[in-house]
Scaffold this active site. Structure first.
Site, PDB file in Angstrom:
ATOM      1  CG  HIS A  56      -0.429   7.015   1.869  1.00  0.00           C
ATOM      2  ND1 HIS A  56      -0.222   5.738   2.333  1.00  0.00           N
ATOM      3  CD2 HIS A  56      -0.434   6.928   0.522  1.00  0.00           C
ATOM      4  CE1 HIS A  56      -0.094   4.924   1.307  1.00  0.00           C
ATOM      5  NE2 HIS A  56      -0.217   5.615   0.187  1.00  0.00           N
TER       6      HIS A  56
ATOM      7  CD  GLU B 169      -3.730   5.168   1.425  1.00  0.00           C
ATOM      8  OE1 GLU B 169      -3.792   6.038   0.543  1.00  0.00           O
ATOM      9  OE2 GLU B 169      -3.267   4.037   1.206  1.00  0.00           O
TER      10      GLU B 169
HETATM   11  O1  LIG Z   1       4.354   3.978  -3.860  1.00  0.00           O
HETATM   12  P1  LIG Z   1       3.572   5.182  -3.428  1.00  0.00           P
HETATM   13  O2  LIG Z   1       3.670   6.318  -4.407  1.00  0.00           O
HETATM   14  O3  LIG Z   1       3.908   5.617  -2.042  1.00  0.00           O
HETATM   15  O4  LIG Z   1       2.050   4.751  -3.408  1.00  0.00           O
HETATM   16  C1  LIG Z   1       1.644   3.672  -2.642  1.00  0.00           C
HETATM   17  C2  LIG Z   1       0.160   3.404  -2.879  1.00  0.00           C
HETATM   18  O5  LIG Z   1      -0.573   4.474  -2.315  1.00  0.00           O
HETATM   19  C3  LIG Z   1      -1.980   4.262  -2.340  1.00  0.00           C
HETATM   20  O6  LIG Z   1      -2.593   5.356  -1.741  1.00  0.00           O
HETATM   21  C4  LIG Z   1      -2.440   4.138  -3.764  1.00  0.00           C
HETATM   22  O7  LIG Z   1      -3.834   3.906  -3.807  1.00  0.00           O
HETATM   23  C5  LIG Z   1      -1.690   3.009  -4.451  1.00  0.00           C
HETATM   24  O8  LIG Z   1      -2.092   2.934  -5.813  1.00  0.00           O
HETATM   25  C6  LIG Z   1      -0.201   3.240  -4.346  1.00  0.00           C
HETATM   26  O9  LIG Z   1       0.474   2.125  -4.913  1.00  0.00           O
END
Ligand SMILES: O=P(O)(O)OC[C@H]1O[C@@H](O)[C@H](O)[C@@H](O)[C@@H]1O
Length: 332
Positions: free
Chosen positions: A201, A307
């Site tokens: 991510h 990501e």
């Molecule tokens: O707030 P988190 O759980 O770290 O996620 C952040 C974002 O991560 C992304 O990978 C998702 O596609 C989004 O939908 C999400 O809002």
């Protein structure tokens, strides 16, 4: 050469290299930092094995890290490179095996073990193309790999109950002079198969989201999460004018780079290995302001998540089998 982390802080030299060519490793109770002799550095938090920082030889940060992120293990780290495993997003309703897990799984909220580091050099390219002395070559091409481990046996008991499979994860972060690679090996140590999703991510630091585009996704099908997972097809580069949350399956396959372009110039290439999907995310103004751990509020202008993952379907792993995947980020 592998060094076990029995020293809290060490300078290690690699036999055969220029004595100046030393990789500096420091290992505290919560972070591991590696610095190449040429100045590039990477810092990894043991909470989630989250890469917190990646700097180039001039000390310029390449990743975005929220100013208000928690770093005390109470919440997933907002920024850097959190690792998503074994489910992406909230568990899909038709997948009871991950129904109990939190969004993006438990890898990013578990404490990992630092397994050690290894250094390597590859000298030929620089020697032949630039005619440098061998000492300079070794320095220029040194890389360091940091290995982290997480297994079912190390999970908090309450987490283990939510996903009761015997597994092993080895996560490697490799810092090169002009690249950062993250790779994961998942092993099934159970007597039955399990399935999972996985994703790196990455929060890239950029100078202006309004001047940023993502190339390499032309003609790719994607699911638009801002419109109830509507299926669409990308045309041309991705640009940003509002919240963007999309799961792409690039047409070029994993080896075809997806690029982050700023003001018409390529800034990073992302090359994937065994990862078919790419998520592109920017929360934009309102969503960013609504996240307590996202700061500053206008920080969404300075970041974009690209990501690399395998998240549209499920990887099924049979007992005794292993799955390997990687991404390599190359600044341009
Ligand atoms: O707030 P988190 O759980 O770290 O996620 C952040 C974002 O991560 C992304 O990978 C998702 O596609 C989004 O939908 C999400 O809002």
């Amino acid at each position: 050469m592998v060094d076990r982390p029995n020293k809290p802080s060490a300078l290690s030299s690699t036999p055969g290299l220029n004595p100046q060519a030393q990789v500096s490793i420091s290992h505290g109770s919560s972070r591991v930092t590696a610095v190449l002799p040429t100045g590039q550095s990477v810092e990894v938090h043991l909470y989630g094995a989250t890469v917190l920082s990646w700097k180039d030889s001039r000390g310029q940060e390449q990743l975005w890290l929220s100013e208000t992120t928690k770093l005390d293990g109470s919440k997933a780290i907002r920024g850097g490179i959190p690792l998503v495993f074994p489910v992406f997003g909230p568990s899909p309703p038709d997948h009871p095996a991950t129904a109990q897990l939190p969004q993006h799984g438990f890898a990013r909220t578990s404490r990992w073990e630092f397994l050690g580091k290894s250094t390597s050099e590859s000298s030929e390219v620089f020697q032949s193309s630039r005619g440098q002395s061998s000492a300079e070559v070794a320095t220029a091409d040194l890389s360091v790999k940091l290995d982290f481990g997480l297994s079912s046996g190390n999970l908090e008991p309450e987490v283990r109950k939510l996903w009761p499979h015997a597994f092993g994860l080895i996560y490697s972060v490799t810092l090169g002079c002009n690249s950062l690679s993250t790779s994961l090996v998942v092993t099934n140590e159970d007597d039955k198969p399990f399935d999972f999703q996985v994703l790196f991510h990455t929060y890239f630091g950029i100078s202006d989201i309004n001047k940023t585009e993502i190339a390499g996704l032309d003609k790719a099908e994607y699911l638009d999460k801002t419109e109830g997972y509507a299926a669409k097809t990308q045309s041309a580069n991705v640009s940003f004018t509002r919240e963007t949350d999309r799961v792409y399956t690039p047409v070029g396959g994993p080896r075809e780079p997806v690029s982050i372009v700023e003001s018409g110039k390529k800034r990073f290439d992302v090359v994937r290995d065994n990862l078919g999907d790419v998520v592109v995310w920017n929360p934009w103004q309102d969503k960013a302001a609504g996240m307590a751990d996202f700061g500053p509020d206008d920080g969404y202008k300075k970041m974009v998540c690209v990501e690399a993952g395998s998240v549209r379907g499920w990887q099924v792993l049979e007992p005794g089998d292993a799955f390997e995947c990687a991404q390599t980020i190359v600044p341009q």
